[in-house]
Design a protein around this motif. Sequence first.
Motif, PDB file in Angstrom:
ATOM      1  N   THR A  47      -8.042   3.464  -9.561  1.00  0.00           N
ATOM      2  CA  THR A  47      -7.407   2.214  -9.157  1.00  0.00           C
ATOM      3  C   THR A  47      -7.833   1.059 -10.062  1.00  0.00           C
TER       4      THR A  47
ATOM      5  N   TRP B 162     -11.814  -5.389  -3.967  1.00  0.00           N
ATOM      6  CA  TRP B 162     -10.927  -4.801  -2.955  1.00  0.00           C
ATOM      7  C   TRP B 162     -11.464  -5.050  -1.544  1.00  0.00           C
TER       8      TRP B 162
ATOM      9  N   ARG C 135      -8.118  -1.417   5.219  1.00  0.00           N
ATOM     10  CA  ARG C 135      -7.590  -1.803   3.910  1.00  0.00           C
ATOM     11  C   ARG C 135      -6.581  -2.945   4.029  1.00  0.00           C
TER      12      ARG C 135
ATOM     13  N   LYS D  24      -3.874  -8.586  -6.482  1.00  0.00           N
ATOM     14  CA  LYS D  24      -5.116  -7.893  -6.819  1.00  0.00           C
ATOM     15  C   LYS D  24      -5.476  -8.058  -8.283  1.00  0.00           C
TER      16      LYS D  24
ATOM     17  N   ILE E 225       0.865  -1.180   0.000  1.00  0.00           N
ATOM     18  CA  ILE E 225       0.000   0.000   0.000  1.00  0.00           C
ATOM     19  C   ILE E 225       0.898   1.226   0.000  1.00  0.00           C
TER      20      ILE E 225
ATOM     21  N   ASP F  74      -0.673  -2.592  -4.582  1.00  0.00           N
ATOM     22  CA  ASP F  74      -2.042  -3.089  -4.572  1.00  0.00           C
ATOM     23  C   ASP F  74      -3.052  -1.988  -4.274  1.00  0.00           C
ATOM     24  N   ASP F  75      -2.614  -0.962  -3.596  1.00  0.00           N
ATOM     25  CA  ASP F  75      -3.552   0.084  -3.180  1.00  0.00           C
ATOM     26  C   ASP F  75      -2.765   1.336  -2.804  1.00  0.00           C
TER      27      ASP F  75
ATOM     28  N   PHE G 264     -14.272   2.211  -1.271  1.00  0.00           N
ATOM     29  CA  PHE G 264     -13.062   2.964  -1.574  1.00  0.00           C
ATOM     30  C   PHE G 264     -13.290   4.456  -1.379  1.00  0.00           C
TER      31      PHE G 264
END
Length: 231
Positions: free
Chosen positions: A197, A187, A113, A161, A78, A98-99, A191
């Motif tokens: 994303t 996810w 998350r 992901k 992340i 991934d984020d 979000f």
Amino acid sequence: MNTWKVLVADDDPNVREIIGLYFEQQHIEMIEAQDGQDALEKLEKELPDIVILDVMMPRMDGYEACREILRKYDLPIIMLTAKGDEFDRVLGLELGADDYMTKPFSPRELVARIKAILRRMQRKQPGEQEPQEVCELNGLSIHPDRREVIAGGEKISLRPKEFDLLLHLARSPGTVFTREQLLEQVWGYDFIGDIRTVDVHVKKLREKLSPHHSDCIVTVWGVGYKLEVAS
């Protein structure tokens, strides 16, 4: 109770302290790193379940650290980015993160998350559930249990992901999903921020599926995406 280990790389000690205090409440073990280089050195000593990387750090920034980590380890990442800087967010995702979260952020949301990513990655214990059915379509073989995608006899390397997204689309071929639905269903949370994303992950998926079936994920303009079954 699951005890997760999280490496947090941020050059601001106050940020690390705040995250650490909240992690302690949630029974999450935290490994602290002052910058990207420090993060790599910590990874050589102990392997966490997930890595949190700030973008702007001395010695080695978050981008370079992300590249180096993914070159050596298969770990979810992340990114922490400057508020409102779309370039930072998109670049981090394109590198394989991934984020992302924008500063300032809520430690509670960060934990949510982390949990969403790790719970989806967590392997079930033997005998806990029946083997999941392999998806065969468009010349792709998607193996949920092994988390593998085979095309033309070759294994396609996907980030966690990316695999989750492809599998979700493949399980409902022809169904159009909005970006918001994909964020919630793939996810695993609502979000907060822009929905780019999904677009970035679809782009990476198409690149990795090429030259096999890069066109099987179809953009439905003004709505979202679907996986189209070849006739």
